[in-house]
Design an enzyme around this catalytic site. Structure first.
Site, PDB file in Angstrom:
ATOM      1  N   LYS A  77     -23.786   9.849  10.334  1.00  0.00           N
ATOM      2  CA  LYS A  77     -22.326   9.573  10.950  1.00  0.00           C
ATOM      3  C   LYS A  77     -21.785   8.139  10.477  1.00  0.00           C
ATOM      4  O   LYS A  77     -20.702   8.175  10.152  1.00  0.00           O
ATOM      5  CB  LYS A  77     -22.478   9.785  12.441  1.00  0.00           C
ATOM      6  CG  LYS A  77     -22.790  11.205  12.821  1.00  0.00           C
ATOM      7  CD  LYS A  77     -23.217  11.467  14.304  1.00  0.00           C
ATOM      8  CE  LYS A  77     -23.715  12.770  14.112  1.00  0.00           C
ATOM      9  NZ  LYS A  77     -24.335  13.068  15.778  1.00  0.00           N
ATOM     10  N   GLN A 121     -26.316  10.039  21.049  1.00  0.00           N
ATOM     11  CA  GLN A 121     -27.065  11.232  20.557  1.00  0.00           C
ATOM     12  C   GLN A 121     -28.352  11.552  21.274  1.00  0.00           C
ATOM     13  O   GLN A 121     -28.973  10.865  21.853  1.00  0.00           O
ATOM     14  CB  GLN A 121     -27.847  10.270  19.254  1.00  0.00           C
ATOM     15  CG  GLN A 121     -28.709  11.000  18.338  1.00  0.00           C
ATOM     16  CD  GLN A 121     -27.730  12.007  17.357  1.00  0.00           C
ATOM     17  OE1 GLN A 121     -26.494  11.656  16.748  1.00  0.00           O
ATOM     18  NE2 GLN A 121     -28.159  13.274  17.250  1.00  0.00           N
ATOM     19  N   ASP A 144     -17.658  13.930  20.601  1.00  0.00           N
ATOM     20  CA  ASP A 144     -18.524  15.218  20.648  1.00  0.00           C
ATOM     21  C   ASP A 144     -17.882  16.482  21.327  1.00  0.00           C
ATOM     22  O   ASP A 144     -18.607  17.459  20.810  1.00  0.00           O
ATOM     23  CB  ASP A 144     -19.895  14.803  20.833  1.00  0.00           C
ATOM     24  CG  ASP A 144     -21.100  14.626  19.943  1.00  0.00           C
ATOM     25  OD1 ASP A 144     -20.467  14.891  18.882  1.00  0.00           O
ATOM     26  OD2 ASP A 144     -22.068  14.266  20.271  1.00  0.00           O
TER      27      ASP A 144
END
Lengths: 307, 307
Positions: A77, A121, A144
């Site tokens: 990312k 994460q 997200d």
């Protein structure tokens, strides 16, 4: 043809090249080159935002502990941020952090004006509550798309920040001119990250949607009727050629690692012979997911997707 | 048998009585008596809450303007509050109210400690933005379950406040011991109020779920395979006997008014001959919906369903 040029072939993994016979190669959805296209758009948007409003989009990733797979995902990312001109910050917190400390950290990021997207994460170490931590993220910075507020807007058809993997699948369909309305879309797997949001997006686009999973009694009955098939179960080669009809469009979201090799949920080598279009693993849905994440950070920075 | 006693038969409308032959009467899901059961539970819960913690659950309904149908729905909800011991307030605002005034009114209700549930009766007059107004309701007082935050929690399997009609359907299934996991549930209609939340609840309970709607190409193909069929389209008698299989369980959420009579989406008189269980219209899903609303107000007052 996706790999007719030397440049194009860079985006296709050796594994895929090895098994796809030349006559079927035009059926492969090349996720890497689609992702590159999305990233180019994001890069232009980032440049315009810097030039016109002096804003540099910023993403903060939070990684708790040292899990190697999580570290690799975070690294991917950050690389995408580099390519698109997004400012990326790596918040690597010790595995021993308390829930309160983690939430306090998230709240600080919520307040920062130079951070537009926050990515936690997962998975977190066992002593931490991931749902509660997720809830602490400002829905307007939820790159997200996992916050219940954004999930609810998705369900009622106001798609803003939505989970990146299913959005990548939708983008790939759009790029390939695949009609969704009125088609029978079968989603295999009912996870919160892929299956359920994927189903919601397909329903919002007026597909007839069937959601199958481990409790489905005769999976083949459904997959055999699918015009569009999205599979995300983590079961290696669950979908065989005899389970799909001629002309199906297949998106394989599964990843299984075995002896250093990566496999999808679809028996790619054989299913491609019946499919109109199909994503390989690797090089299909994975790269798209990350490019959509970049798109979300840009949207957040532009304020076009306020939560 | 649901109507074997004089008391039981009070809950069955004359229309239903007229068309259901005696041999099929045990197949009717009696929504009025189920609703009565739920209301009894709520009533006990309200009494206990008053006695133990001195809290009287309070519901504020907001009705903007004088739409006769909306007025009737609000009246039905107030009557249910009376029956269950919930304090109900009728906030009837003039049709000329501005968006800002409406939102300010909602915000005042959000702050009141004696009001635990807020219900905004839809539709609003055209000059008002219903989505924005809905967003102003504190998700923890969202008795209707329509706030995106609550919808999102529904989608990810944390069911708190959820839309009352599909929750009533789930409760009816539980009362009748209908297995959901592994069954093929077909939902016809993909509205935000019924179809989409219904599908999410069935997926959360591990049914294989197919969502059909006006864009579905061959509706019969899906309905004919349904173990559980939930229909909410507003199309009178859309579902005929030849479209269902023997032993199907049918929930009819549709309402069409014609010449002073009320019809469902299912050709009840004929479908009942093949169904294992079926809800009539009226007297099926409708009464259940209101009883679930009462349950939500109690949950909010108890603080067992914090958003």
């Amino acid at each position: 043809m996706w790999n007719s040029s030397a440049a194009g072939s860079l985006y296709i993994s050796k594994e895929v090249k090895g098994v796809v016979e030349e006559e079927y190669s035009s059926r492969v959805i090349d996720g890497r080159s689609l992702a590159k296209k999305v990233e180019e758009e994001v890069k232009k948007g980032v440049e315009a935002l810097k030039a016109e409003r002096g804003i540099t989009p910023g993403l903060a990733t939070i990684l708790v502990g040292e899990d190697p797979a999580s570290k690799m995902y975070v690294r991917l990312k950050h690389k995408a941020c580099e390519r698109t001109g997004i400012h990326a910050e790596d918040h690597n917190l010790p595995a021993s952090i308390s829930q309160e400390e983690l939430i306090a950290h998230i709240q600080q990021l919520n307040l920062r004006k130079d951070i537009h997207g926050i990515l936690l994460q997962l998975p977190l170490p066992r002593h931490l509550n991931d749902k509660e931590a997720m809830l602490a993220i400002d829905p307007g910075k939820d790159a997200d798309g996992f916050h219940p507020y954004n999930m609810g807007n998705l369900l009622i058809g106001n798609e803003g920040f939505v989970p990146c993997t299913p959005k990548g699948v939708i983008r790939a369909m759009e790029e390939h001119g695949i009609q969704i309305q009125g088609k029978h879309a079968v989603v295999v797997g009912h996870s919160n990250v892929v299956g359920k949001p994927m189903a919601a997006m397909l329903i919002n686009r007026n597909a007839t949607v069937s959601v199958c999973h481990v409790f489905t009694q005769d999976l083949k009955q459904y997959t055999l009727d699918a015009d569009i098939l999205v599979v995300g179960t983590g079961v290696k080669h669950l979908i065989k050629a005899e389970m799909v009809k001629e002309g199906v469009v297949v998106f394989d979201v599964g990843i299984t690692e075995e002896d250093g090799k990566v496999y999808g949920d679809v028996d790619f080598e054989n299913v491609i012979k019946k499919a109109a279009l199909i994503t390989p693993v690797p090089g299909g849905v994975g790269p798209m997911t990350i490019s959509i994440l970049m798109q979300h950070v840009l949207m957040a920075a532009k304020g076009t997707c306020k939560a």
